[in-house]
Write a protein that holds these residues in place. Structure first.
Motif, PDB file in Angstrom:
ATOM      1  N   LYS A  11       0.821  -1.220   0.000  1.00 31.94           N
ATOM      2  CA  LYS A  11       0.000   0.000   0.000  1.00 31.94           C
ATOM      3  C   LYS A  11       0.852   1.266   0.000  1.00 31.94           C
ATOM      4  O   LYS A  11       0.559   2.208  -0.716  1.00 31.94           O
ATOM      5  CB  LYS A  11      -0.940   0.012   1.199  1.00 31.94           C
ATOM      6  CG  LYS A  11      -1.815   1.255   1.244  1.00 31.94           C
ATOM      7  CD  LYS A  11      -2.823   1.203   2.359  1.00 31.94           C
ATOM      8  CE  LYS A  11      -3.718   2.423   2.307  1.00 31.94           C
ATOM      9  NZ  LYS A  11      -4.793   2.333   3.274  1.00 31.94           N
ATOM     10  N   TRP A  12       1.892   1.294   0.803  1.00 31.94           N
ATOM     11  CA  TRP A  12       2.701   2.505   0.921  1.00 31.94           C
ATOM     12  C   TRP A  12       3.980   2.443   0.104  1.00 31.94           C
ATOM     13  O   TRP A  12       4.849   3.306   0.226  1.00 31.94           O
ATOM     14  CB  TRP A  12       3.019   2.779   2.388  1.00 31.94           C
ATOM     15  CG  TRP A  12       1.777   2.923   3.206  1.00 31.94           C
ATOM     16  CD1 TRP A  12       1.361   2.090   4.191  1.00 31.94           C
ATOM     17  CD2 TRP A  12       0.776   3.932   3.090  1.00 31.94           C
ATOM     18  NE1 TRP A  12       0.166   2.516   4.696  1.00 31.94           N
ATOM     19  CE2 TRP A  12      -0.216   3.652   4.046  1.00 31.94           C
ATOM     20  CE3 TRP A  12       0.616   5.038   2.272  1.00 31.94           C
ATOM     21  CZ2 TRP A  12      -1.350   4.447   4.207  1.00 31.94           C
ATOM     22  CZ3 TRP A  12      -0.507   5.834   2.444  1.00 31.94           C
ATOM     23  CH2 TRP A  12      -1.466   5.535   3.396  1.00 31.94           C
ATOM     24  N   ASP A  13       4.130   1.447  -0.740  1.00 29.94           N
ATOM     25  CA  ASP A  13       5.306   1.328  -1.600  1.00 29.94           C
ATOM     26  C   ASP A  13       5.327   2.515  -2.561  1.00 29.94           C
ATOM     27  O   ASP A  13       4.385   2.731  -3.317  1.00 29.94           O
ATOM     28  CB  ASP A  13       5.250   0.013  -2.380  1.00 29.94           C
ATOM     29  CG  ASP A  13       6.511  -0.271  -3.153  1.00 29.94           C
ATOM     30  OD1 ASP A  13       7.022   0.642  -3.831  1.00 29.94           O
ATOM     31  OD2 ASP A  13       6.981  -1.418  -3.099  1.00 29.94           O
ATOM     32  N   THR A  14       6.392   3.299  -2.519  1.00 34.48           N
ATOM     33  CA  THR A  14       6.454   4.515  -3.334  1.00 34.48           C
ATOM     34  C   THR A  14       6.372   4.239  -4.830  1.00 34.48           C
ATOM     35  O   THR A  14       6.005   5.126  -5.596  1.00 34.48           O
ATOM     36  CB  THR A  14       7.732   5.319  -3.039  1.00 34.48           C
ATOM     37  OG1 THR A  14       8.871   4.506  -3.285  1.00 34.48           O
ATOM     38  CG2 THR A  14       7.749   5.814  -1.616  1.00 34.48           C
ATOM     39  N   SER A  23      -6.015   5.242  -9.616  1.00 34.49           N
ATOM     40  CA  SER A  23      -7.104   4.263  -9.719  1.00 34.49           C
ATOM     41  C   SER A  23      -8.169   4.463  -8.645  1.00 34.49           C
ATOM     42  O   SER A  23      -9.212   3.823  -8.681  1.00 34.49           O
ATOM     43  CB  SER A  23      -6.551   2.837  -9.622  1.00 34.49           C
ATOM     44  OG  SER A  23      -6.116   2.561  -8.302  1.00 34.49           O
ATOM     45  N   GLY A  24      -7.893   5.346  -7.676  1.00 32.05           N
ATOM     46  CA  GLY A  24      -8.856   5.602  -6.618  1.00 32.05           C
ATOM     47  C   GLY A  24      -8.713   4.690  -5.414  1.00 32.05           C
ATOM     48  O   GLY A  24      -9.477   4.793  -4.463  1.00 32.05           O
ATOM     49  N   GLU A  25      -7.749   3.781  -5.437  1.00 31.72           N
ATOM     50  CA  GLU A  25      -7.521   2.886  -4.297  1.00 31.72           C
ATOM     51  C   GLU A  25      -6.943   3.626  -3.100  1.00 31.72           C
ATOM     52  O   GLU A  25      -7.072   3.173  -1.966  1.00 31.72           O
ATOM     53  CB  GLU A  25      -6.552   1.766  -4.680  1.00 31.72           C
ATOM     54  CG  GLU A  25      -7.102   0.767  -5.663  1.00 31.72           C
ATOM     55  CD  GLU A  25      -6.070  -0.292  -5.986  1.00 31.72           C
ATOM     56  OE1 GLU A  25      -5.632  -0.997  -5.053  1.00 31.72           O
ATOM     57  OE2 GLU A  25      -5.684  -0.390  -7.160  1.00 31.72           O
ATOM     58  N   LEU A  26      -6.296   4.758  -3.353  1.00 34.18           N
ATOM     59  CA  LEU A  26      -5.640   5.546  -2.314  1.00 34.18           C
ATOM     60  C   LEU A  26      -5.958   7.009  -2.577  1.00 34.18           C
ATOM     61  O   LEU A  26      -5.850   7.486  -3.707  1.00 34.18           O
ATOM     62  CB  LEU A  26      -4.126   5.309  -2.367  1.00 34.18           C
ATOM     63  CG  LEU A  26      -3.246   6.022  -1.369  1.00 34.18           C
ATOM     64  CD1 LEU A  26      -3.567   5.579   0.058  1.00 34.18           C
ATOM     65  CD2 LEU A  26      -1.777   5.743  -1.662  1.00 34.18           C
ATOM     66  N   LYS A  27      -6.374   7.710  -1.541  1.00 30.98           N
ATOM     67  CA  LYS A  27      -6.687   9.129  -1.681  1.00 30.98           C
ATOM     68  C   LYS A  27      -5.440   9.955  -1.387  1.00 30.98           C
ATOM     69  O   LYS A  27      -4.622   9.585  -0.552  1.00 30.98           O
ATOM     70  CB  LYS A  27      -7.795   9.525  -0.710  1.00 30.98           C
ATOM     71  CG  LYS A  27      -9.109   8.868  -1.034  1.00 30.98           C
ATOM     72  CD  LYS A  27     -10.181   9.314  -0.072  1.00 30.98           C
ATOM     73  CE  LYS A  27     -11.483   8.614  -0.431  1.00 30.98           C
ATOM     74  NZ  LYS A  27     -12.565   9.023   0.461  1.00 30.98           N
ATOM     75  N   LYS A  28      -5.309  11.084  -2.089  1.00 29.73           N
ATOM     76  CA  LYS A  28      -4.158  11.963  -1.879  1.00 29.73           C
ATOM     77  C   LYS A  28      -4.078  12.411  -0.426  1.00 29.73           C
ATOM     78  O   LYS A  28      -2.988  12.505   0.135  1.00 29.73           O
ATOM     79  CB  LYS A  28      -4.234  13.182  -2.797  1.00 29.73           C
ATOM     80  CG  LYS A  28      -3.945  12.885  -4.234  1.00 29.73           C
ATOM     81  CD  LYS A  28      -3.965  14.139  -5.068  1.00 29.73           C
ATOM     82  CE  LYS A  28      -3.701  13.810  -6.531  1.00 29.73           C
ATOM     83  NZ  LYS A  28      -3.666  15.016  -7.369  1.00 29.73           N
ATOM     84  N   GLU A  29      -5.216  12.678   0.181  1.00 30.49           N
ATOM     85  CA  GLU A  29      -5.239  13.118   1.574  1.00 30.49           C
ATOM     86  C   GLU A  29      -4.715  12.020   2.501  1.00 30.49           C
ATOM     87  O   GLU A  29      -4.006  12.294   3.464  1.00 30.49           O
ATOM     88  CB  GLU A  29      -6.672  13.504   1.988  1.00 30.49           C
ATOM     89  CG  GLU A  29      -7.222  14.695   1.235  1.00 30.49           C
ATOM     90  CD  GLU A  29      -7.772  14.339  -0.153  1.00 30.49           C
ATOM     91  OE1 GLU A  29      -8.009  13.148  -0.447  1.00 30.49           O
ATOM     92  OE2 GLU A  29      -7.949  15.279  -0.950  1.00 30.49           O
ATOM     93  N   LYS A  33      -1.401  12.352   4.844  1.00 32.43           N
ATOM     94  CA  LYS A  33      -1.460  12.081   6.277  1.00 32.43           C
ATOM     95  C   LYS A  33      -0.404  11.044   6.669  1.00 32.43           C
ATOM     96  O   LYS A  33       0.290  11.186   7.670  1.00 32.43           O
ATOM     97  CB  LYS A  33      -2.847  11.577   6.659  1.00 32.43           C
ATOM     98  CG  LYS A  33      -3.029  11.356   8.131  1.00 32.43           C
ATOM     99  CD  LYS A  33      -4.448  10.919   8.458  1.00 32.43           C
ATOM    100  CE  LYS A  33      -4.609  10.655   9.935  1.00 32.43           C
ATOM    101  NZ  LYS A  33      -5.959  10.221  10.283  1.00 32.43           N
ATOM    102  N   HIS A  34      -0.263  10.001   5.839  1.00 28.74           N
ATOM    103  CA  HIS A  34       0.745   8.965   6.097  1.00 28.74           C
ATOM    104  C   HIS A  34       2.150   9.565   6.087  1.00 28.74           C
ATOM    105  O   HIS A  34       2.969   9.296   6.967  1.00 28.74           O
ATOM    106  CB  HIS A  34       0.631   7.855   5.056  1.00 28.74           C
ATOM    107  CG  HIS A  34       1.744   6.861   5.107  1.00 28.74           C
ATOM    108  ND1 HIS A  34       1.866   5.934   6.112  1.00 28.74           N
ATOM    109  CD2 HIS A  34       2.810   6.665   4.291  1.00 28.74           C
ATOM    110  CE1 HIS A  34       2.951   5.199   5.910  1.00 28.74           C
ATOM    111  NE2 HIS A  34       3.532   5.632   4.807  1.00 28.74           N
ATOM    112  N   LEU A  35       2.444  10.408   5.092  1.00 35.17           N
ATOM    113  CA  LEU A  35       3.763  11.018   4.975  1.00 35.17           C
ATOM    114  C   LEU A  35       4.070  11.927   6.164  1.00 35.17           C
ATOM    115  O   LEU A  35       5.204  11.963   6.648  1.00 35.17           O
ATOM    116  CB  LEU A  35       3.876  11.796   3.668  1.00 35.17           C
ATOM    117  CG  LEU A  35       3.871  10.962   2.392  1.00 35.17           C
ATOM    118  CD1 LEU A  35       3.857  11.873   1.165  1.00 35.17           C
ATOM    119  CD2 LEU A  35       5.037  10.003   2.341  1.00 35.17           C
TER     120      LEU A  35
END
Length: 61
Positions: A11-14, A23-29, A33-35
């Motif tokens: 999921k967090w693999d750059t 694709s919408g699987e991950l939101k920019k927000e 927040k993770h970063l």
């Protein structure tokens, strides 16, 4: 390990985040927040020159 489990681990693999955002699987927000939650590890950086020699002031052994 199933494909679903492997994908979850990435999921967090750059290398995958841009594709997941597009694709919408991950939101920019969610990514932002993770970063922001990652620790600052800048003190662990070792600078070096293009010839491979360390540019730190410490002597090499």
């Amino acid at each position: 390990m199933s494909l679903a489990e492997a994908n979850k681990n990435l999921k967090w693999d750059t290398r995958m985040t841009e594709t997941k955002i597009n694709s919408g699987e991950l939101k920019k927000e969610e990514m932002q927040k993770h970063l922001e939650q990652l620790p600052d590890l800048a003190h662990n950086v070792e600078k070096f020159t293009i010839d491979g020699k360390s540019s730190s002031t410490e002597e090499s052994h």
